[in-house]
Write a protein that holds these residues in place. Structure first.
Motif, short mmCIF file in Angstrom:
data_model
loop_
_atom_site.label_atom_id
_atom_site.label_comp_id
_atom_site.label_asym_id
_atom_site.label_seq_id
_atom_site.Cartn_x
_atom_site.Cartn_y
_atom_site.Cartn_z
N PRO A 71 38.72 43.02 40.31
CA PRO A 71 37.60 42.61 41.22
C PRO A 71 37.54 43.11 42.69
O PRO A 71 38.89 43.26 43.21
CB PRO A 71 37.45 41.04 41.23
CG PRO A 71 38.32 40.63 39.89
CD PRO A 71 39.35 41.92 39.95
N THR A 75 33.32 41.81 48.12
CA THR A 75 32.05 41.89 47.88
C THR A 75 31.43 40.54 47.85
O THR A 75 31.88 39.63 47.21
CB THR A 75 31.86 42.55 46.42
OG1 THR A 75 32.47 43.59 46.31
CG2 THR A 75 30.31 42.90 45.61
N THR A 77 28.95 37.50 47.04
CA THR A 77 28.22 37.17 45.88
C THR A 77 26.97 36.47 46.29
O THR A 77 26.83 35.76 47.44
CB THR A 77 29.13 36.21 45.16
OG1 THR A 77 29.59 35.10 46.02
CG2 THR A 77 30.38 37.12 44.61
N ALA A 214 29.76 33.15 40.23
CA ALA A 214 29.08 33.95 40.97
C ALA A 214 28.36 35.02 40.09
O ALA A 214 28.21 34.96 38.93
CB ALA A 214 30.30 34.86 41.45
N ASP A 216 27.20 38.25 41.34
CA ASP A 216 27.38 39.59 41.62
C ASP A 216 28.77 39.94 41.93
O ASP A 216 29.04 40.85 42.61
CB ASP A 216 26.45 40.08 42.96
CG ASP A 216 24.90 39.79 42.63
OD1 ASP A 216 24.51 40.13 41.54
OD2 ASP A 216 24.43 38.96 43.61
N ARG A 217 29.65 39.77 41.12
CA ARG A 217 31.08 39.80 41.02
C ARG A 217 31.17 41.42 40.83
O ARG A 217 30.88 42.02 39.59
CB ARG A 217 31.97 39.12 40.32
CG ARG A 217 33.49 39.16 40.49
CD ARG A 217 33.92 38.83 41.83
NE ARG A 217 33.77 37.47 41.95
CZ ARG A 217 33.70 36.76 43.14
NH1 ARG A 217 33.65 37.46 44.38
NH2 ARG A 217 33.52 35.41 43.26
N GLN A 218 31.95 41.91 41.56
CA GLN A 218 32.21 43.55 41.11
C GLN A 218 33.60 43.81 40.39
O GLN A 218 34.58 43.48 40.90
CB GLN A 218 32.38 44.53 42.51
CG GLN A 218 30.86 44.77 43.15
CD GLN A 218 30.17 45.83 42.73
OE1 GLN A 218 30.55 46.43 42.10
NE2 GLN A 218 28.82 45.65 42.93
N THR A 228 28.27 44.90 38.54
CA THR A 228 28.32 43.60 38.87
C THR A 228 28.44 42.77 37.61
O THR A 228 27.99 43.30 36.47
CB THR A 228 26.79 43.21 39.55
OG1 THR A 228 26.07 43.60 38.73
CG2 THR A 228 26.85 43.99 41.04
N GLN A 231 30.20 35.55 36.88
CA GLN A 231 31.43 34.92 36.62
C GLN A 231 31.23 33.67 36.26
O GLN A 231 30.22 32.87 36.85
CB GLN A 231 32.19 35.05 38.02
CG GLN A 231 33.46 34.54 38.06
CD GLN A 231 34.26 34.52 39.31
OE1 GLN A 231 34.05 35.51 40.14
NE2 GLN A 231 35.09 33.57 39.68
N PHE A 272 34.17 36.72 32.77
CA PHE A 272 33.09 37.73 33.20
C PHE A 272 32.00 38.04 31.96
O PHE A 272 32.35 38.06 30.91
CB PHE A 272 33.45 39.04 33.83
CG PHE A 272 34.37 38.59 34.92
CD1 PHE A 272 34.08 38.34 36.42
CD2 PHE A 272 35.89 38.56 34.74
CE1 PHE A 272 34.93 38.18 37.38
CE2 PHE A 272 36.72 38.38 35.86
CZ PHE A 272 36.34 38.10 37.03
#
Length: 290
Positions: A71, A75, A77, A214, A216-218, A228, A231, A272
Motif C-alpha cells: 500500500p 494516499t 482515503t 478505507a 480508496d486504499r492504493q 484503489t 479496505q 482488500f
C-alpha cells in the motif's frame, strides 16, 4: 522465504515491504515484486518485518497465489480529512444481510493434473454468470461451483482480466442461484458495517463481520499498476478470494481479493477488495467479449 497460508501449504506469493520498513542491500527485488519461485533471501528482523499482502485463494496442490504490492501510506482515503454527514437509512441488521447474500454466493473449485485451487464467487446476473478472482482460476483446470443448496455445477471460464484480478464464469442458470445487488459506492462511507461471505479454508457459507476501513486504499492487486481498493477489517482468509464484501443491505461493495499478513499467518484485520464499480465494469466487458 515464501509465505504459506491456507489449505495444502501452497505458496501465496512473495513478501512486500510495508512503508517505512528497512530493506537490506540485495533484497530490493523482493520489495519491487519478484514472482514466486525466485531465489529467496532472508530479511532482517525489524519491527513489522514479514508484513505481506497475499492472495486469499486456497490451493490444494498447485500454486494459486499472485503478486500484490505494498500500500501507499501517503494516499489519502475517503473520509480521512473531513467528517461526512451521517448516512440515512444504513441498516444494522447483519443477520438480514447475510440471509440476502448467501443464496448468491458459491464455492469455486479448480482441478488440474497437479492439484488445483479453491475460492469463492457470487452470482452476477440471471444468465448464470459468476464473478470471482482471476487468481482463483489461473491454474486453467476444470472448474466447478457449489451453490448454497449444495448443488455442484460445471463452470465455463468466460474471460479473465489479470490486471484487475477479476474473472467471469458461466454455469447453467438455476433458481437457486440468486444474483446479488450491487452497492452505490458514492454513497458508501468508512465505518459502515460489512460482511465478507465465502468459503475460507473450504468452509462454505461462512460469514464474517467488520467495517469498511478505507475506500480508496492504493494497492497493487494482480497487475503491476496500483489501484484503489476497499479496505476492511472483516476476517478474510484463504478461500475467500472472489467472494463478495457486502454492506448491511446485502449489496456487494467489493470482491475480496487479498489480505495483509505477518510471517505467513492468517488474517490480521487488514483485507482488500476490488471495488464493485470496477469489478462490474470488467465483468460486463468480459461477458460481452465471451
Amino acid at each position: 522465504m515464501t509465505l504459506t497460508t491456507g489449505l495444502g501449504g501452497s505458496p501465496r506469493g512473495p513478501e512486500f515491504v510495508s512503508p517505512g520498513i528497512f530493506v537490506s542491500p540485495g533484497n530490493e527485488e523482493r520489495a519491487a515484486g519478484v514472482p514466486a519461485g525466485a531465489p529467496a533471501r532472508r530479511w532482517p528482523l525489524v519491527a513489522a518485518a514479514g508484513l505481506a499482502l497475499v492472495a486469499v485463494s486456497a490451493g490444494t496442490g498447485g500454486a494459486a497465489g499472485y503478486l500484490a504490492g505494498s500500500p501507499t501510506a501517503a494516499t489519502p482515503t475517503t473520509g480521512a480529512t473531513s467528517v461526512p454527514p451521517p448516512v440515512a437509512g444504513v441498516p444494522s441488521d447483519l443477520v438480514g444481510a447475510a440471509a440476502r447474500a448467501l443464496p448468491g454466493v458459491v464455492s469455486v473449485q479448480v482441478r488440474t493434473g497437479s492439484g488445483g485451487a479453491s475460492g469463492s464467487g457470487f452470482v452476477f446476473d440471471d444468465r448464470g454468470h459468476i464473478v470471482t478472482n482471476n487468481h482463483v482460476v489461473a491454474a486453467q483446470g476444470s472448474v466447478t461451483v457449489v451453490g448454497s443448496d449444495g448443488r455442484r455445477l460445471t463452470a465455463e471460464v468466460v474471460g479473465t482480466d489479470p490486471n484487475s484480478d477479476i474473472a467471469v464464469l458461466r454455469v447453467t442458470p438455476s433458481a437457486a442461484l440468486r444474483p446479488l445487488a450491487v452497492a452505490d459506492l458514492s454513497a458508501t462511507r468508512v465505518g459502515e458495517p460489512v460482511l465478507a461471505v465465502g468459503s475460507p479454508l473450504g468452509l462454505s457459507g461462512t460469514v464474517t463481520a467488520g467495517i469498511i476501513s478505507a475506500l480508496d486504499r492504493q494497492v497493487r492487486l494482480g497487475g503491476t499498476v496500483r489501484q484503489t481498493a476497499v479496505q476492511t477489517d472483516a476476517s478474510i482468509n484463504p478461500g475467500n478470494s472472489g467472494g463478495p464484501l457486502v454492506n448491511a443491505r446485502g449489496e456487494v461493495v467489493g470482491v475480496n481479493t487479498a489480505i495483509a499478513t505477518l510471517e505467513g499467518g492468517g488474517s490480521i484485520g487488514i483485507g482488500f477488495a476490488v471495488p464493485i464499480d470496477r469489478a462490474r465494469q470488467v465483468a460486463t466487458t468480459l461477458i460481452g467479449r465471451g
